[in-house]
Design a protein around this motif. Structure first.
Motif, mmCIF file in Angstrom:
data_model
loop_
_atom_site.group_PDB
_atom_site.id
_atom_site.type_symbol
_atom_site.label_atom_id
_atom_site.label_comp_id
_atom_site.label_asym_id
_atom_site.label_seq_id
_atom_site.Cartn_x
_atom_site.Cartn_y
_atom_site.Cartn_z
ATOM 1 N N GLN A 295 -5.206 25.411 115.741
ATOM 2 C CA GLN A 295 -5.081 24.048 116.250
ATOM 3 C C GLN A 295 -6.466 23.510 116.622
ATOM 4 O O GLN A 295 -6.807 22.366 116.298
ATOM 5 C CB GLN A 295 -4.141 24.012 117.458
ATOM 6 C CG GLN A 295 -3.851 22.633 117.975
ATOM 7 C CD GLN A 295 -2.905 22.667 119.170
ATOM 8 O OE1 GLN A 295 -2.711 23.697 119.811
ATOM 9 N NE2 GLN A 295 -2.312 21.522 119.454
ATOM 10 N N ALA A 296 -7.265 24.334 117.282
ATOM 11 C CA ALA A 296 -8.621 23.917 117.644
ATOM 12 C C ALA A 296 -9.474 23.744 116.391
ATOM 13 O O ALA A 296 -10.291 22.821 116.308
ATOM 14 C CB ALA A 296 -9.259 24.935 118.583
ATOM 15 N N HIS A 297 -9.293 24.595 115.413
ATOM 16 C CA HIS A 297 -10.082 24.530 114.174
ATOM 17 C C HIS A 297 -9.756 23.262 113.386
ATOM 18 O O HIS A 297 -10.666 22.588 112.870
ATOM 19 C CB HIS A 297 -9.811 25.773 113.327
ATOM 20 C CG HIS A 297 -10.541 25.801 112.033
ATOM 21 N ND1 HIS A 297 -11.899 25.993 111.959
ATOM 22 C CD2 HIS A 297 -10.103 25.656 110.752
ATOM 23 C CE1 HIS A 297 -12.272 25.963 110.689
ATOM 24 N NE2 HIS A 297 -11.189 25.764 109.931
ATOM 25 N N ARG A 298 -8.488 22.912 113.284
ATOM 26 C CA ARG A 298 -8.069 21.755 112.483
ATOM 27 C C ARG A 298 -8.228 20.425 113.216
ATOM 28 O O ARG A 298 -8.618 19.417 112.614
ATOM 29 C CB ARG A 298 -6.617 21.923 112.051
ATOM 30 C CG ARG A 298 -6.455 23.002 111.015
ATOM 31 C CD ARG A 298 -5.039 23.032 110.482
ATOM 32 N NE ARG A 298 -4.916 24.110 109.503
ATOM 33 C CZ ARG A 298 -3.881 24.924 109.426
ATOM 34 N NH1 ARG A 298 -2.865 24.786 110.247
ATOM 35 N NH2 ARG A 298 -3.855 25.872 108.515
ATOM 36 N N MET A 299 -7.885 20.401 114.506
ATOM 37 C CA MET A 299 -7.869 19.130 115.240
ATOM 38 C C MET A 299 -9.043 18.977 116.196
ATOM 39 O O MET A 299 -9.175 17.930 116.832
ATOM 40 C CB MET A 299 -6.561 19.009 116.013
ATOM 41 C CG MET A 299 -5.350 18.982 115.135
ATOM 42 S SD MET A 299 -3.887 18.807 116.121
ATOM 43 C CE MET A 299 -2.652 19.152 114.911
ATOM 44 N N GLY A 300 -9.826 20.007 116.356
ATOM 45 C CA GLY A 300 -10.973 19.921 117.253
ATOM 46 C C GLY A 300 -10.686 20.420 118.656
ATOM 47 O O GLY A 300 -11.601 20.708 119.425
ATOM 48 N N MET A 301 -9.409 20.532 119.022
ATOM 49 C CA MET A 301 -9.040 20.984 120.360
ATOM 50 C C MET A 301 -7.648 21.604 120.307
ATOM 51 O O MET A 301 -6.765 21.079 119.635
ATOM 52 C CB MET A 301 -9.035 19.783 121.321
ATOM 53 C CG MET A 301 -8.745 20.128 122.737
ATOM 54 S SD MET A 301 -9.053 18.751 123.876
ATOM 55 C CE MET A 301 -8.140 17.420 123.165
ATOM 56 N N GLY A 302 -7.465 22.729 121.016
ATOM 57 C CA GLY A 302 -6.170 23.402 121.051
ATOM 58 C C GLY A 302 -5.774 23.774 122.468
ATOM 59 O O GLY A 302 -6.633 24.071 123.307
ATOM 60 N N LEU A 303 -4.478 23.764 122.730
ATOM 61 C CA LEU A 303 -3.962 24.104 124.055
ATOM 62 C C LEU A 303 -3.785 25.618 124.161
ATOM 63 O O LEU A 303 -3.029 26.221 123.406
ATOM 64 C CB LEU A 303 -2.611 23.406 124.296
ATOM 65 C CG LEU A 303 -1.893 23.759 125.591
ATOM 66 C CD1 LEU A 303 -2.666 23.243 126.793
ATOM 67 C CD2 LEU A 303 -0.483 23.193 125.574
#
Length: 145
Positions: free
Chosen positions: A108-116
């Motif tokens: 999620q962080a890799h694709r969208m820039g930020m992950g929970l």
């Protein structure tokens, strides 16, 4: 020897006289059966026996368990320095995520820039943020609405 016989006869006679005066023997002599002999409960006159008044427990709206307070989201940012595998391993060891959760958060962080990473109370969120930062990840915590 004569004294011993006299003493034994006296003790035997004494035990018979005690046995004759026991409550069970007196009850049988007076015509009562063995089920009628025993303790008796005497009720106080004028007092009604019935179901007692039950009082409901107080209605406390407050929760007695711990865990109250503000919750915080711990967010992971994508960085070009760390490998995907390293980020997932740090999330598993420091944040307590299992392998699937760590991989999802990393992707999620890799694709969208930020992950929970997760939502915790302030103390736990601060601890996870500091541990992940020490591990080389870019992490922050924001208040959860």
């Amino acid at each position: 020897m004569m004294r011993l016989i006299f003493l034994a006869a006296f003790m035997l006679q004494g035990s018979e006289s005690l046995a004759l005066h026991s409550p069970r023997i007196r009850a049988v002599r007076s015509g009562l059966t063995s089920s009628m002999v025993g303790g008796v409960t005497i009720d106080k006159p004028g007092v009604k026996k019935g179901p007692t008044k039950q009082v409901a427990p107080p209605d406390n709206k407050s929760d007695t368990r711990g865990g109250g307070g503000a919750k915080f989201r711990v967010m992971l940012f994508n960085d070009p320095v760390n490998t995907k595998e390293y980020v997932a391993r740090v999330l598993m060891t420091k944040a307590g995520l299992d392998e699937g959760q760590a991989f999802q958060c990393m992707m999620q962080a890799h694709r969208m820039g930020m992950g929970l990473i997760g939502i915790w109370l302030r103390e736990r969120a601060e601890a996870i943020t500091s541990m992940c930062t020490e591990g080389g990840l870019t992490v922050t915590m924001i208040p959860d609405e």
